[in-house]
Enzyme design. Structure first.
Site, PDB file in Angstrom:
ATOM      1  N   VAL A 203      35.968  37.876  43.367  1.00 45.71           N
ATOM      2  CA  VAL A 203      37.236  37.956  42.646  1.00 45.71           C
ATOM      3  C   VAL A 203      38.197  38.769  43.507  1.00 45.71           C
ATOM      4  O   VAL A 203      37.837  39.843  43.991  1.00 45.71           O
ATOM      5  CB  VAL A 203      37.093  38.627  41.262  1.00 45.71           C
ATOM      6  CG1 VAL A 203      38.328  38.348  40.422  1.00 45.71           C
ATOM      7  CG2 VAL A 203      35.844  38.164  40.533  1.00 45.71           C
ATOM      8  N   SER A 204      39.413  38.280  43.668  1.00 42.15           N
ATOM      9  CA  SER A 204      40.350  38.912  44.602  1.00 42.15           C
ATOM     10  C   SER A 204      40.732  40.321  44.174  1.00 42.15           C
ATOM     11  O   SER A 204      40.696  41.256  44.991  1.00 42.15           O
ATOM     12  CB  SER A 204      41.605  38.056  44.754  1.00 42.15           C
ATOM     13  OG  SER A 204      42.300  37.936  43.522  1.00 42.15           O
ATOM     14  N   ASP A 205      41.107  40.509  42.899  1.00 42.26           N
ATOM     15  CA  ASP A 205      41.564  41.842  42.509  1.00 42.26           C
ATOM     16  C   ASP A 205      40.410  42.839  42.431  1.00 42.26           C
ATOM     17  O   ASP A 205      40.577  44.017  42.773  1.00 42.26           O
ATOM     18  CB  ASP A 205      42.366  41.809  41.208  1.00 42.26           C
ATOM     19  CG  ASP A 205      41.669  41.090  40.069  1.00 42.26           C
ATOM     20  OD1 ASP A 205      40.543  40.603  40.272  1.00 42.26           O
ATOM     21  OD2 ASP A 205      42.262  41.004  38.975  1.00 42.26           O
ATOM     22  N   CYS A 206      39.223  42.380  42.021  1.00 39.94           N
ATOM     23  CA  CYS A 206      38.049  43.266  42.037  1.00 39.94           C
ATOM     24  C   CYS A 206      37.746  43.706  43.466  1.00 39.94           C
ATOM     25  O   CYS A 206      37.405  44.869  43.720  1.00 39.94           O
ATOM     26  CB  CYS A 206      36.837  42.559  41.442  1.00 39.94           C
ATOM     27  SG  CYS A 206      37.042  42.061  39.726  1.00 39.94           S
TER      28      CYS A 206
ATOM     29  N   GLU B  20      40.576  46.216  44.622  1.00 40.61           N
ATOM     30  CA  GLU B  20      40.444  47.552  44.036  1.00 40.61           C
ATOM     31  C   GLU B  20      39.236  48.288  44.610  1.00 40.61           C
ATOM     32  O   GLU B  20      39.293  49.502  44.847  1.00 40.61           O
ATOM     33  CB  GLU B  20      40.345  47.453  42.508  1.00 40.61           C
ATOM     34  CG  GLU B  20      41.558  46.854  41.819  1.00 40.61           C
ATOM     35  CD  GLU B  20      42.839  47.643  42.037  1.00 40.61           C
ATOM     36  OE1 GLU B  20      42.762  48.867  42.283  1.00 40.61           O
ATOM     37  OE2 GLU B  20      43.928  47.046  41.959  1.00 40.61           O
TER      38      GLU B  20
END
Length: 762
Positions: A484-487, A490
């Site tokens: 997952v890109s945002d995971c 972050e």
């Protein structure tokens, strides 16, 4: 008592396997001998309190594991509470004391492996299909004993609405889909047709019959009822498995769809192609009588295909979609289900669908991408081979999905261990309390490092329509396997921030090659318009969303770019470039530039941004302002930032907070909470968004007012109260991230303390 167990596999279970020795795994077990009388009484009081207050606060406070962890940590809050009378009088010391109280409490909730546990649930269509699957396969009593069933019943009762129905999620008005599913769930868990607490079954059945009976259930419900034998497959819209045989250049090929759409259709097409129906037991025959308005044998199934309750209709079918279903139903299916095509084509398509199911199961260690898909794949494996290893491996991973709180046992989306930990670590870093939190950061750092995916999906993954995953992080744990890109962004931010701190305090920094893998993954998910997708590159045309067959969700068919993902990636890449300026310099600089353009282009006329994963405009505005600030934009130089600030300042409440209704998500316009209420998590997002845009330097009064609300809302032990759910997916369904109520108020206080008190700045 129920106890949360961490990071454990069963060494004697040949059907359970892991890529990193089960780091992050969360399972619940019932221990009849656990707990003192006082502890058991506290659990019962939490259950009673939830029931009494459920009309006011619909989501649980996730108290059971918190009680367990606080006791194990011997936690005692020794820092006195802080109360602010006037926002103008707030001091650095006030903010520090409140922050320290919150950080000490939240640190005590960290698991031994470094992650923060927590519920990620809320939708009311997750649990029933699992019960259905185990009922069909004959494993319901084997997997769930009396204590499990007691807590499942508690959960179903706790979230029944006053009108007798159940909503799409715990804050929703009643809909046919979830009311039917939960009614059948109650019956399979042993309740009689007029049984259940407060006449639960009778009231639910009346709700269903008053609206025309179960023939008005939406498409997903029609499929599950056909599987159970309460409905007939001829009354469902076709899902031919032959779509797997189409060449991949066809615009509607499943290779091009959003991964969640593909993973649902994969087992559904197998079940449809088989026309599978479970055992017709006496209970199923009773349910046919209880839930239909006319005799089962007299129903015209073809007419019921287009019947849907108005309560469920968020995304009505466009005409073109109904024409496609009619064509498939009238002309195509009769050909594919009769000789010779049933042998030449259908059986080949079913084998190919099962090949994809096995591939996805293996690559996710039988967790699968999510709970909806998990149950369907598990049932398909049982149909294919009831005594086979594939099904047994699925059974072994059911505990990964179950969660127990004061409102009972529910099935989770799958887990948010990494997502929650990434935010928690950043909040604690921002607190500048490293002398008090060194061990906490070290454990969190260790969890993040161990949770990175270290390889791509197995074999020729492109032929299985998968994207690279090496270097990524998932929403949950490494075994889940889905990038997952945002995971990833972050987690990468955490690793980079921690690499700038002493290794003896926070542990050794991550190998640069692993950071490079993460950057490579993030760059691969950027589209030509500069936006960043969540799981895979955009492959489908936007118009394919017209084919969304799910009446109560949207944005389900095609992958798309998201403001939140784009902002997270910008922030991660900017920080990475500061520390590794010679790695892919031009490519990263260009990616940041394009992403900023995307963020600016996505801004709404009122200055806000639309949020896809949180509620809603406040959430995305925090992200967008953070991304713009990371890229060097300021209030003076950026019109987008000025408009974003104006949106936040004009929506601030009289009490200093912010509060946005979840209805903003489906309505796609800003809607405040009823009664002019504020929500602490949304208030925290707004504070951080304003700080990104330099509000502290211009006029700190709005920040002081908001900080006062957060500080005065803090509880005696340093916790914060549970309020409205603030997570969302597919535009119309809420998702309860139980740790958010701690993480974001703490993070906002930390950033506020650094920004709002000039004399204390380093």
């Amino acid at each position: 008592m129920w106890r949360l167990k961490l990071g454990e596999g069963n060494g004697d279970d040949p059907y359970l396997f892991s890529s990193n020795n089960f780091v992050g795994r969360q399972t619940w077990e019932f221990d009849p001998k656990a707990g003192t009388l006082e502890e058991r009484a506290a659990v019962e009081e939490a259950r009673r309190s939830f029931l009494v207050n459920r009309s006011r606060v619909k989501a649980c406070s996730d108290l059971l594991w918190r009680m367990q962890f606080l006791k194990e940590a011997k936690f005692e809050q020794v820092i006195p509470p802080v109360k602010i009378e006037d926002a103008k009088d707030i001091t650095y010391e006030n903010a520090t004391d409140s922050l320290r109280r919150g950080v000490s409490f939240f640190s005590a909730l960290q698991a031994s492996d470094g992650h923060w546990p927590g519920e990620i649930a809320g939708p009311l269509f997750f649990l029933p299909p699992l019960v259905f699957c185990l009922y069909i396969t004959g494993h319901l009593e084997e997997i769930f004993d009396e204590e499990h069933r007691k807590e499942m019943l508690r959960h179903v009762y706790c979230h029944q609405n006053e009108d007798g129905g159940w909503g799409l999620h715990v804050e929703s008005k009643s809909i046919m889909f979830c009311t039917v599913l939960n009614y059948i769930c109650l019956r399979m868990l042993g309740e009689g047709p007029n049984g259940g607490r407060d006449n639960a079954c009778k009231r639910a059945r009346q709700w269903i019959l008053d609206r025309g009976g179960v023939t008005y259930i939406p498409s997903w419900g029609k499929i599950w009822l056909s599987i159970l034998g309460i409905y007939d497959w001829s009354g469902t819209n076709p899902m031919p498995p032959e779509i797997w045989l189409l060449p991949s250049f066809v615009p509607i090929h499943l290779a091009k769809t959003l991964c969640y759409c593909r993973m649902v259709y994969m087992p559904m097409s197998y079940l449809y192609g088989k026309r599978f129906v479970g055992p017709i037991t006496p209970l199923i025959l009773q349910l046919r009588e209880e839930l239909h308005l006319q005799p089962y044998e007299a129903i015209n199934w073809n007419k019921t295909r287009r019947l849907y309750a108005k309560e469920d209709m968020y995304f009505p079918h466009p005409l073109v979609q109904d024409l496609i279903w009619d064509t498939l139903h009238i002309f195509v299916e009769p050909l594919l289900t009769h000789w010779p095509l049933n042998k030449l084509v259908r059986e080949k398509a079913l084998r190919l669908a099962m090949k994809h199911i096995h591939y996805e199961d293996e690559n996710s260690h039988y967790i699968t991408i999510g709970c909806v898909e998990k149950v369907l794949c598990m049932l398909a494996c049982w149909i294919d081979d009831p005594n086979g290893d594939y099904f047994k491996k699925h059974l072994a991973r059911i505990p990964d999905y179950m969660w127990v709180a004061e409102d009972g046992m529910k099935m989770q989306s799958f887990g948010s261990q990494q997502w929650d930990t990434g935010f928690a670590v950043q909040a604690i870093i921002a607190s500048d309390l490293s002398s008090e939190t060194g061990d906490v950061l070290k454990r969190g750092h260790d969890y993040i490092k161990k949770s990175q995916i270290r390889e791509n999906p197995s074999g020729d993954f492109k032929s299985m329509y998968r994207h690279i995953s090496k270097g990524a992080w998932t929403l949950s744990d490494r075994d889940h396997g889905w990038q997952v890109s945002d995971c990833t962004a972050e987690a990468l931010k955490c690793c980079l921030l921690l690499s700038m701190m002493p290794a003896e305090v926070v542990g050794h920094k991550m190998d640069p090659e692993q950071l490079y893998d993460s950057v490579n993954l993030l760059l691969s998910l950027q589209s030509a318009n500069g936006g960043v997708t969540a799981w895979e590159p955009v492959r489908a045309y936007a118009w394919t969303e017209l084919l969304n067959p799910t009446e109560f969700l949207a944005n389900l068919v095609a992958e798309r770019e998201y403001v939140e993902c784009t902002s997270s990636v910008v922030q991660a890449l900017v920080l990475f470039q500061q520390l590794y300026p010679d790695h892919k310099t031009k490519k990263i600089s260009r990616a940041i530039e394009k992403a900023v353009q995307f963020l600016e282009n996505e801004q709404k006329p009122d200055g806000s941004w639309y949020g896809n994963w949180g509620v809603c405009f406040i959430y995305a505005t925090w992200f967008a302002l953070g991304g713009l600030a990371a890229a060097g934009k300021t209030y003076k130089t950026s019109q987008a930032m000025r408009k974003g600030v104006e949106f936040l300042l004009t929506t601030q409440k009289d009490d200093g907070g912010w509060g946005e209704s979840y209805l903003s998500c489906p309505e796609q316009r800003y809607i405040p909470l009823e009664g002019n209420r504020s929500n602490l998590v949304q208030t925290a997002w707004a504070i951080m968004g304003l700080i990104h845009a330099g509000q502290a330097e211009r006029d700190p009064i709005p920040l002081h007012r908001a900080a006062k609300l957060i500080i005065n809302s803090q509880m005696e032990n340093g916790d914060f109260p549970q309020q409205e759910i603030v997570g969302v997916f597919m535009r119309n369904c809420l998702l309860h991230y139980a740790t958010f109520r701690n993480t974001f108020p703490l993070w906002a206080l930390a950033e506020y303390r650094k920004a709002a008190f000039v004399t204390h700045k380093h």
